[in-house]
Design a protein around this motif. Structure first.
Motif, mmCIF file in Angstrom:
data_model
loop_
_atom_site.group_PDB
_atom_site.id
_atom_site.type_symbol
_atom_site.label_atom_id
_atom_site.label_comp_id
_atom_site.label_asym_id
_atom_site.label_seq_id
_atom_site.Cartn_x
_atom_site.Cartn_y
_atom_site.Cartn_z
ATOM 1 N N ASP A 17 0.829 -1.208 0.000
ATOM 2 C CA ASP A 17 0.000 0.000 0.000
ATOM 3 C C ASP A 17 0.863 1.258 0.000
ATOM 4 O O ASP A 17 0.570 2.228 -0.712
ATOM 5 C CB ASP A 17 -0.937 0.015 1.214
ATOM 6 C CG ASP A 17 -2.032 -1.041 1.110
ATOM 7 O OD1 ASP A 17 -2.250 -1.559 -0.012
ATOM 8 O OD2 ASP A 17 -2.660 -1.340 2.139
ATOM 9 N N GLN A 20 2.557 1.751 -3.426
ATOM 10 C CA GLN A 20 1.615 2.249 -4.424
ATOM 11 C C GLN A 20 1.246 3.713 -4.161
ATOM 12 O O GLN A 20 1.069 4.485 -5.113
ATOM 13 C CB GLN A 20 0.358 1.374 -4.427
ATOM 14 C CG GLN A 20 0.583 -0.036 -4.967
ATOM 15 C CD GLN A 20 0.931 -0.038 -6.455
ATOM 16 O OE1 GLN A 20 0.708 0.934 -7.168
ATOM 17 N NE2 GLN A 20 1.487 -1.152 -6.927
ATOM 18 N N LEU A 21 1.144 4.087 -2.888
ATOM 19 C CA LEU A 21 0.850 5.485 -2.550
ATOM 20 C C LEU A 21 1.963 6.404 -3.034
ATOM 21 O O LEU A 21 1.713 7.433 -3.681
ATOM 22 C CB LEU A 21 0.673 5.624 -1.036
ATOM 23 C CG LEU A 21 0.441 7.052 -0.511
ATOM 24 C CD1 LEU A 21 -0.892 7.593 -0.988
ATOM 25 C CD2 LEU A 21 0.526 7.073 1.020
ATOM 26 N N ALA A 23 4.204 5.749 -5.330
ATOM 27 C CA ALA A 23 4.236 5.718 -6.796
ATOM 28 C C ALA A 23 3.174 6.648 -7.376
ATOM 29 O O ALA A 23 3.412 7.339 -8.375
ATOM 30 C CB ALA A 23 4.037 4.295 -7.289
ATOM 31 N N GLY A 24 1.996 6.666 -6.764
ATOM 32 C CA GLY A 24 0.919 7.530 -7.254
ATOM 33 C C GLY A 24 1.283 8.998 -7.185
ATOM 34 O O GLY A 24 1.032 9.756 -8.135
ATOM 35 N N TYR A 25 1.880 9.414 -6.080
ATOM 36 C CA TYR A 25 2.306 10.812 -5.948
ATOM 37 C C TYR A 25 3.374 11.166 -6.979
ATOM 38 O O TYR A 25 3.370 12.256 -7.558
ATOM 39 C CB TYR A 25 2.842 11.080 -4.536
ATOM 40 C CG TYR A 25 1.788 11.487 -3.538
ATOM 41 C CD1 TYR A 25 1.543 12.832 -3.262
ATOM 42 C CD2 TYR A 25 1.028 10.544 -2.866
ATOM 43 C CE1 TYR A 25 0.571 13.210 -2.345
ATOM 44 C CE2 TYR A 25 0.052 10.911 -1.946
ATOM 45 C CZ TYR A 25 -0.170 12.248 -1.693
ATOM 46 O OH TYR A 25 -1.136 12.635 -0.799
ATOM 47 N N ARG A 27 3.859 9.733 -9.898
ATOM 48 C CA ARG A 27 3.242 9.784 -11.232
ATOM 49 C C ARG A 27 2.478 11.098 -11.426
ATOM 50 O O ARG A 27 2.517 11.690 -12.510
ATOM 51 C CB ARG A 27 2.317 8.583 -11.421
ATOM 52 C CG ARG A 27 3.066 7.258 -11.568
ATOM 53 C CD ARG A 27 2.121 6.115 -11.935
ATOM 54 N NE ARG A 27 2.860 4.857 -12.088
ATOM 55 C CZ ARG A 27 2.761 3.833 -11.238
ATOM 56 N NH1 ARG A 27 1.925 3.898 -10.213
ATOM 57 N NH2 ARG A 27 3.469 2.735 -11.446
ATOM 58 N N LYS A 28 1.781 11.544 -10.377
ATOM 59 C CA LYS A 28 1.068 12.819 -10.474
ATOM 60 C C LYS A 28 2.033 13.979 -10.703
ATOM 61 O O LYS A 28 1.657 14.999 -11.286
ATOM 62 C CB LYS A 28 0.258 13.067 -9.201
ATOM 63 C CG LYS A 28 -0.983 12.191 -9.082
ATOM 64 C CD LYS A 28 -1.737 12.485 -7.793
ATOM 65 C CE LYS A 28 -2.956 11.584 -7.654
ATOM 66 N NZ LYS A 28 -3.669 11.819 -6.368
ATOM 67 N N GLU A 32 7.943 8.985 -14.573
ATOM 68 C CA GLU A 32 7.703 7.597 -14.969
ATOM 69 C C GLU A 32 8.129 6.706 -13.813
ATOM 70 O O GLU A 32 9.266 6.814 -13.331
ATOM 71 C CB GLU A 32 8.508 7.268 -16.231
ATOM 72 C CG GLU A 32 8.231 5.894 -16.797
ATOM 73 C CD GLU A 32 9.013 5.620 -18.066
ATOM 74 O OE1 GLU A 32 9.021 4.455 -18.511
ATOM 75 O OE2 GLU A 32 9.640 6.573 -18.607
ATOM 76 N N ASP A 34 8.184 2.811 -11.743
ATOM 77 C CA ASP A 34 8.029 1.367 -11.671
ATOM 78 C C ASP A 34 8.097 0.992 -10.189
ATOM 79 O O ASP A 34 8.714 1.716 -9.385
ATOM 80 C CB ASP A 34 9.138 0.665 -12.450
ATOM 81 C CG ASP A 34 8.837 -0.810 -12.701
ATOM 82 O OD1 ASP A 34 7.718 -1.254 -12.361
ATOM 83 O OD2 ASP A 34 9.715 -1.516 -13.220
ATOM 84 N N VAL A 35 7.469 -0.104 -9.807
ATOM 85 C CA VAL A 35 7.396 -0.518 -8.408
ATOM 86 C C VAL A 35 7.807 -1.974 -8.273
ATOM 87 O O VAL A 35 7.424 -2.819 -9.080
ATOM 88 C CB VAL A 35 5.958 -0.339 -7.854
ATOM 89 C CG1 VAL A 35 5.903 -0.710 -6.376
ATOM 90 C CG2 VAL A 35 5.466 1.093 -8.053
ATOM 91 N N ARG A 111 4.482 14.081 -0.034
ATOM 92 C CA ARG A 111 4.884 15.322 -0.720
ATOM 93 C C ARG A 111 6.343 15.660 -0.431
ATOM 94 O O ARG A 111 7.053 16.165 -1.300
ATOM 95 C CB ARG A 111 3.969 16.471 -0.293
ATOM 96 C CG ARG A 111 2.550 16.361 -0.840
ATOM 97 C CD ARG A 111 1.716 17.582 -0.481
ATOM 98 N NE ARG A 111 0.384 17.513 -1.074
ATOM 99 C CZ ARG A 111 -0.646 16.896 -0.531
ATOM 100 N NH1 ARG A 111 -0.503 16.273 0.629
ATOM 101 N NH2 ARG A 111 -1.821 16.884 -1.137
#
Length: 236
Positions: A17, A20-21, A23-25, A27-28, A32, A34-35, A111
């Motif tokens: 989790d 992925q959190l 990685a999401g930040y 990507r935003k 690019e 990868d995880v 952040r």
């Protein structure tokens, strides 16, 4: 307004989790990403994905973050941002001693992590776009720091330094006998917006000294000025 940064980031953490959190930040932020979730996959992914920054958990099961970093440093010069769940200076220093550039202690603000990654990417882009200055190599005794070629030689033999180590040494060598504070070195090597721990400078200086066989108790090259920072000696 500055152009948005681009780059590749590999996130490695066995907490799915959290990985992925993060990685999401990232990507935003336009990166690019990868995880991976274990150390063995991480080493292979660095080879295949060629990240600019590796966000690496220290406490991975099996092949832990220290060993991953050690292996990665044999073939990649990507920036390494170490994540640690323990607020323990030993863990942080062990991680940095194998080539990590910075660390973040859990729990952390995603952040803040993105800001650290951006600082690393800004530095990498600056290096890539700066033309060779044509300046002569800096010579301190039998130590030669060639800024244009980004090479260091000691008594005629090459010295392998990471990007951060080279930039710190070059900053000191370019200002002989001038005392530079930790904050000044941070601004020279990272940038004025860097939010990390200034005492990381001490860890990196320790690694440089080891590679130069420069004893802190009787230094030839890097002198500690207590309560202030560091200065480059004469090499004698």
């Amino acid at each position: 307004m500055t152009d948005p940064l681009t780059g590749r980031v590999l996130v490695v953490d066995d907490e799915v989790d959290l990985a992925q959190l993060v990685a999401g930040y990232l990507r935003k932020a336009g990166l690019e990403v990868d995880v991976r979730y274990n150390g063995t996959e991480a080493v292979a992914a660095v080879r295949d994905f060629s990240p600019d920054v590796l966000v690496l958990d220290l406490g991975l099961p099996g092949l832990d973050g220290v060993e991953v970093c050690r292996q990665v440093r044999t073939f990649s010069s990507c920036h390494v941002l170490m994540l640690t769940a323990r607020d323990d200076e030993v863990d942080k220093i062990v991680g940095l001693s194998v080539g990590a550039d910075d660390y973040v202690t859990k729990p952390f603000s995603p952040r803040e992590l993105v800001a650290r990654v951006h600082a690393m990417l800004r530095r990498a882009r600056t290096e890539a776009h700066e033309p060779a200055s044509g300046r002569q190599a800096l010579v301190i005794g039998d130590l030669v720091v060639d800024e244009a070629a980004r090479e260091v030689h000691l008594a005629g033999k090459p010295v392998g330094l990471t990007r951060i180590e080279f930039d710190l040494l070059a900053s000191l060598a370019a200002h002989p006998q001038l005392v530079l504070s930790r904050q000044q070195l941070v601004e020279m090597v990272w940038d004025m917006h860097w939010t990390g721990d200034e005492h990381l400078i001490d860890v990196h200086i320790g690694r440089i000294r080891k590679k130069l066989s420069d004893e802190a108790s009787s230094p030839r090259y890097i002198h500690t000025v207590r309560g202030v920072g560091y200065r480059m000696g004469t090499g004698l």
